[in-house]
Design a protein around this motif. Structure first.
Motif, PDB file in Angstrom:
ATOM      1  N   GLU A 113       0.809  -1.212   0.000  1.00 50.16           N
ATOM      2  CA  GLU A 113       0.000   0.000   0.000  1.00 50.16           C
ATOM      3  C   GLU A 113       0.848   1.271   0.000  1.00 50.16           C
ATOM      4  OE1 GLU A 113      -3.306   0.756  -0.195  1.00 50.16           O
ATOM      5  OE2 GLU A 113      -3.555  -1.330  -0.781  1.00 50.16           O
ATOM      6  N   ARG A 162      -3.745   6.717  -9.938  1.00 49.60           N
ATOM      7  CA  ARG A 162      -4.898   7.244  -9.217  1.00 49.60           C
ATOM      8  C   ARG A 162      -6.146   6.834  -9.998  1.00 49.60           C
ATOM      9  NH1 ARG A 162      -2.787  13.220  -7.093  1.00 49.60           N
ATOM     10  NH2 ARG A 162      -0.902  12.408  -6.053  1.00 49.60           N
ATOM     11  N   TYR A 164     -10.186   5.962 -10.791  1.00 52.94           N
ATOM     12  CA  TYR A 164     -11.603   6.293 -10.612  1.00 52.94           C
ATOM     13  C   TYR A 164     -12.354   5.873 -11.867  1.00 52.94           C
ATOM     14  CZ  TYR A 164     -10.495  10.570 -13.299  1.00 52.94           C
ATOM     15  OH  TYR A 164     -10.084  11.450 -14.250  1.00 52.94           O
ATOM     16  N   SER A 171     -12.104  -2.697 -11.763  1.00 50.10           N
ATOM     17  CA  SER A 171     -10.937  -3.085 -10.972  1.00 50.10           C
ATOM     18  C   SER A 171      -9.699  -3.070 -11.859  1.00 50.10           C
ATOM     19  CB  SER A 171     -11.145  -4.477 -10.367  1.00 50.10           C
ATOM     20  OG  SER A 171     -10.019  -4.855  -9.601  1.00 50.10           O
ATOM     21  N   LYS A 181      -6.975  -3.142  -7.697  1.00 45.95           N
ATOM     22  CA  LYS A 181      -7.637  -2.192  -6.802  1.00 45.95           C
ATOM     23  C   LYS A 181      -8.832  -1.602  -7.545  1.00 45.95           C
ATOM     24  CE  LYS A 181      -5.606  -0.108  -3.498  1.00 45.95           C
ATOM     25  NZ  LYS A 181      -4.793   0.742  -2.609  1.00 45.95           N
ATOM     26  N   TYR A 182      -9.898  -1.327  -6.774  1.00 44.21           N
ATOM     27  CA  TYR A 182     -11.139  -0.870  -7.382  1.00 44.21           C
ATOM     28  C   TYR A 182     -11.061   0.596  -7.802  1.00 44.21           C
ATOM     29  CZ  TYR A 182     -13.327  -5.191  -5.835  1.00 44.21           C
ATOM     30  OH  TYR A 182     -13.642  -6.511  -5.652  1.00 44.21           O
ATOM     31  N   THR A 189      -8.827   6.108  -5.703  1.00 44.81           N
ATOM     32  CA  THR A 189      -7.995   5.149  -4.972  1.00 44.81           C
ATOM     33  C   THR A 189      -6.602   5.145  -5.589  1.00 44.81           C
ATOM     34  OG1 THR A 189      -8.806   3.354  -6.391  1.00 44.81           O
ATOM     35  CG2 THR A 189      -9.929   3.692  -4.296  1.00 44.81           C
ATOM     36  N   ARG A 190      -5.626   4.736  -4.809  1.00 45.44           N
ATOM     37  CA  ARG A 190      -4.234   4.810  -5.270  1.00 45.44           C
ATOM     38  C   ARG A 190      -3.597   3.421  -5.285  1.00 45.44           C
ATOM     39  NH1 ARG A 190      -5.454   9.656  -3.219  1.00 45.44           N
ATOM     40  NH2 ARG A 190      -4.398  11.516  -4.052  1.00 45.44           N
ATOM     41  N   GLU A 273     -11.460  14.113  -6.459  1.00 52.53           N
ATOM     42  CA  GLU A 273     -10.622  14.211  -5.263  1.00 52.53           C
ATOM     43  C   GLU A 273     -10.563  15.666  -4.830  1.00 52.53           C
ATOM     44  OE1 GLU A 273      -6.662  12.982  -6.158  1.00 52.53           O
ATOM     45  OE2 GLU A 273      -6.515  14.248  -7.941  1.00 52.53           O
TER      46      GLU A 273
END
Length: 323
Positions: A113, A162, A164, A171, A181-182, A189-190, A273
């Motif tokens: 992460e 990044r 979206y 995903s 990652k979704y 989300t990163r 964001e």
């Protein structure tokens, strides 16, 4: 004899299956993040294999030791008391296994992460990856370019994606570089990745999002830093500008091929964001008068309604005085 032949067949089938492990993308990592996740997968498989081996050995032992015998019908086996140490042993072993797997999973999750170890001092390359229908848009704010359905990155440099979406939840997943990652519509989300080898890697959407889900793939091309710089220069010299009208047509289309532009949609359609986060996604950019105009129109409507109400009240008072 039949049991022995069955065990040999199962072992041979297992060997045949394991010979294909090199072709599995997640077990062929090309970066530190994917290597961490691959190590966790392999470790978990080894632990499960050891557990299965112990279970199968005990199973065969019990079948052999306590198989039917030719003892007399009235034979009574000797009375045996339970063993508290055996009870403790087969209770503690599963607990220990779960603790070990939990610790490994939590540590690896925290590790992936953040920026991979060894690259903390390097400036990350930020790329906004957004999905719409069944395609991917990659915006490079640092370089001022944008691509569709492919993304080029330099090797040995941390990349911060990044994520979206302009539609349903998708995903983002590049199996040889890291986990998925979704990407969602109202937040960013990163995902941190590093490519340590040059090459072409398959990226995909691993979350079902409709009829075009199976074709929602993109290429990640890891290039040398010099090759990446050369590609950026070529794009700026040859590609066309991305207009808002062109971007809207891309969003409406189901499938498109590869495209390249010398500007990004972030200037007129910012990512969700900061002040544009949550339900403000797609709101007018900073400095726009659109929101002010709406407030003025709303205020004017309120004054108009109030004036109309006052006129009605005056007419009613005049009617009462007349009576």
């Amino acid at each position: 004899m039949k049991k022995k032949g069955l065990l040999i067949s199962l072992f041979a089938a297992l060997l045949v299956l394991l010979t294909g492990c090199n072709s599995i993308a997640v077990l062929n990592p090309k970066g530190p993040v994917a290597k961490t996740q691959s190590d966790v997968i392999i470790f978990s498989m080894i632990v499960m294999a050891v557990v299965l081996l112990v279970v199968y050995v005990l199973y065969i032992y019990m079948l052999t030791k306590y198989r039917a015998s030719k003892a007399a019908p009235d034979y009574e086996p000797p009375h045996m008391e339970g063993s508290k140490w055996l009870e403790i042993t087969w209770t503690l072993i599963p607990v220990i296994i779960v603790i070990i797997l939990s610790v490994v999973t939590v540590r690896s999750t925290y590790a992936v992460e953040k920026t991979p170890e060894g690259y903390e001092s390097d400036k990350p390359l930020i790329i906004y990856a957004s999905s719409s229908n069944w395609k991917w848009h990659f915006s490079y704010p640092e370089e001022g370019i944008e691509t569709v359905n492919y993304v080029n990155i330099p090797t040995h440099r941390p990349v911060e994606f990044r994520l979206y979406s302009f539609g349903p939840i998708t995903s983002f997943w590049v199996p040889q570089l890291g986990g998925q990652k979704y990407a969602m519509s109202d937040m960013v989300t990163r995902l941190h990745l590093v490519a340590e080898h040059e090459g072409s890697f398959v990226g995909k959407n691993s979350n079902f999002s409709g009829k075009g889900f199976a074709h929602m793939e993109f290429e990640v091309l890891a290039m040398s830093p010099a090759g990446y710089t050369k590609w950026i220069d070529e794009v700026k010299q040859t590609a066309s500008e991305l207009t808002e009208q062109e971007f809207n047509s891309l969003l409406e289309a189901d499938h498109v091929g590869r495209k390249t532009y010398t500007s990004t949609h972030l200037t007129f359609r910012p990512a969700p964001e900061g002040e544009h986060g949550g339900h403000n996604h797609g709101a007018p950019a900073a400095g726009s008068n659109e929101g002010t105009d709406k407030e003025m129109d709303h205020s004017t409507m309120d004054h108009s309604n109030m004036d109309h109400s006052e006129m009605e009240n005056q007419e009613a008072d005049h009617s009462q005085h007349g009576n």
